[in-house]
Design a protein around this motif. Sequence first.
Motif, short mmCIF file in Angstrom:
data_model
loop_
_atom_site.label_atom_id
_atom_site.label_comp_id
_atom_site.label_asym_id
_atom_site.label_seq_id
_atom_site.Cartn_x
_atom_site.Cartn_y
_atom_site.Cartn_z
N TYR A 296 0.90 -1.23 0.14
CA TYR A 296 -0.05 -0.08 0.02
C TYR A 296 0.75 1.34 -0.11
N HIS A 297 1.96 1.17 0.14
CA HIS A 297 2.84 2.31 0.13
C HIS A 297 2.75 3.14 -1.01
N ALA A 298 2.49 2.92 -2.21
CA ALA A 298 2.34 3.70 -3.32
C ALA A 298 1.07 4.68 -3.32
N SER A 299 0.15 3.80 -2.84
CA SER A 299 -1.25 4.43 -2.92
C SER A 299 -1.26 5.48 -1.93
N VAL A 300 -0.54 5.34 -0.70
CA VAL A 300 -0.67 6.21 0.22
C VAL A 300 0.11 7.50 0.02
N ALA A 301 1.13 7.01 -0.62
CA ALA A 301 2.17 8.22 -1.09
C ALA A 301 1.36 9.35 -2.09
N ARG A 302 0.63 8.69 -2.99
CA ARG A 302 -0.05 9.33 -4.02
C ARG A 302 -1.13 10.19 -3.27
N PHE A 303 -1.71 9.81 -2.35
CA PHE A 303 -2.83 10.28 -1.64
C PHE A 303 -2.23 11.49 -0.76
N ALA A 304 -1.41 11.15 -0.05
CA ALA A 304 -0.43 12.36 0.63
C ALA A 304 -0.02 13.44 -0.39
N LEU A 305 0.52 13.11 -1.57
CA LEU A 305 0.92 13.81 -2.59
C LEU A 305 -0.28 15.07 -2.91
N LYS B 102 -8.06 -1.69 4.01
CA LYS B 102 -7.86 -0.47 3.35
C LYS B 102 -8.76 0.90 3.90
N THR B 103 -9.77 0.34 4.29
CA THR B 103 -10.62 1.51 5.27
C THR B 103 -10.10 2.06 6.27
N PHE B 104 -9.45 1.08 7.08
CA PHE B 104 -8.74 1.57 8.32
C PHE B 104 -7.63 2.50 8.09
N LEU B 105 -6.56 1.69 6.85
CA LEU B 105 -5.52 2.65 6.65
C LEU B 105 -5.86 3.88 6.09
N PHE B 106 -6.79 3.99 5.48
CA PHE B 106 -7.13 5.50 4.66
C PHE B 106 -7.76 6.32 5.79
N GLU C 176 -13.34 17.37 0.49
CA GLU C 176 -13.56 17.00 -0.90
C GLU C 176 -12.58 16.27 -1.70
N ARG C 177 -11.30 16.80 -1.35
CA ARG C 177 -10.17 16.16 -2.11
C ARG C 177 -10.09 14.81 -1.46
N ALA C 178 -10.11 14.61 -0.12
CA ALA C 178 -10.11 13.22 0.33
C ALA C 178 -10.98 12.20 -0.24
N ALA C 179 -12.11 12.66 -0.08
CA ALA C 179 -13.26 11.79 -0.76
C ALA C 179 -13.06 11.54 -2.15
N PHE C 180 -12.89 12.51 -2.91
CA PHE C 180 -12.54 12.56 -4.33
C PHE C 180 -11.54 11.42 -4.84
N THR C 181 -10.40 11.64 -3.96
CA THR C 181 -9.25 10.76 -4.37
C THR C 181 -9.23 9.33 -3.95
N MET C 182 -10.22 9.10 -2.87
CA MET C 182 -10.49 7.75 -2.47
C MET C 182 -11.33 7.28 -3.40
N CYS C 183 -12.62 7.91 -3.91
CA CYS C 183 -13.35 7.38 -4.82
C CYS C 183 -12.72 7.12 -6.13
N ARG C 184 -12.20 8.24 -6.71
CA ARG C 184 -11.75 8.03 -8.27
C ARG C 184 -10.35 7.37 -8.60
N PHE C 185 -9.52 7.42 -7.35
CA PHE C 185 -8.23 6.81 -7.88
C PHE C 185 -7.97 5.65 -6.95
N GLU C 186 -8.85 5.70 -5.68
CA GLU C 186 -8.59 4.20 -5.18
C GLU C 186 -9.76 3.29 -5.35
N GLY C 187 -10.83 3.83 -5.83
CA GLY C 187 -11.82 2.85 -6.20
C GLY C 187 -12.62 2.41 -4.88
N LEU D 178 -13.64 8.76 6.68
CA LEU D 178 -13.91 10.30 6.98
C LEU D 178 -14.89 10.27 8.26
N GLU D 179 -15.14 9.31 8.59
CA GLU D 179 -16.02 9.19 9.79
C GLU D 179 -17.01 10.23 9.73
N ALA D 180 -17.84 9.83 8.60
CA ALA D 180 -19.09 10.92 8.02
C ALA D 180 -20.15 9.99 7.58
#
Length: 202
Positions: A31-40, A74-78, A145-156, A166-168
Motif C-alpha cells: 500500500y505504500h504507493a497508494s498512500v504516497a499518492r494520496f499524501a502528495l 484499506k478503510t482503516f488505513l485510509f 472534498e479532495r480526500a473523498a474524491f481521491t479515495m473514490c476516483r483513484f482508489e476505487g 472520513l467518519e462521516a
Amino acid sequence: MPDVDADSDAQLMQRVAAGDRKAFALLFDRYHASVARFALRFVGDTARAEELTQDIFVKLFRNAKAYKPTAQFKTFLFRVATNHCLNEVRRGEYRVTHTSTAPTEEDAQGVDVAGPEGEQPDAAVAGRELERAVGEALKGMSERERAAFTMCRFEGMAYRDIAEALEASEAAVKSLIHRATLAVARKIEELQAGTAPARSRA
C-alpha cells in the motif's frame, strides 16, 4: 466469492497487532504507493509526501491493536492517512499548490467524470489535458472534498468505506464527491474554452 486480498490484509494486520514486523513490511509494500499518492495530493511536494507516508505507516503500526478484523483493512488505513493529512494541512505549513501533483496519465484515464447534467466529457479531452483539469480542480477543493474524491476516483473505494475513513455519513460523502466532480467538470470546460479557436463576434 470472498475478496482474497482483503482477507489477506486482515490476517496480516492481525499479525502486525501481535508484533509481526514481516507482516507489517508486506502491508507497507502493498500500500505504500497508494498512500504516497494520496499524501502528495495534500501537500504538493513529493519529498514531504514521502515523509507523511512514513508517518502514516508508523501510526498504522502503533495502532494495529485498534484494528477490527471485521473491517476492511484499506478503510482503516485510509482513515489513518486522512486524519494525518488533514491535520498536516490544517497546521498551515503545507498548503496545496498542485504545481506538480496532477495525476499521472494512468490515473487520469481511470477518472470517470460526469458534468453537471450527467454528460461525459468530450472524448478529445483526455490524457494530459485531463491531468491538468483534475490537478487544477484539486487545488480549489476543500480538504475533505479532495480526500473523498481521491479515495473514490483513484482508489476505487465504495461510499460506505469512504464514509468510515472520513467518519462521516454516506450522504455527506456523496455530497463531497458530487461537488468535487462538478469542480473537475467545470475545470475541463474552462480548459476547453481556453484552447478553443477564438470565435468572431457579430
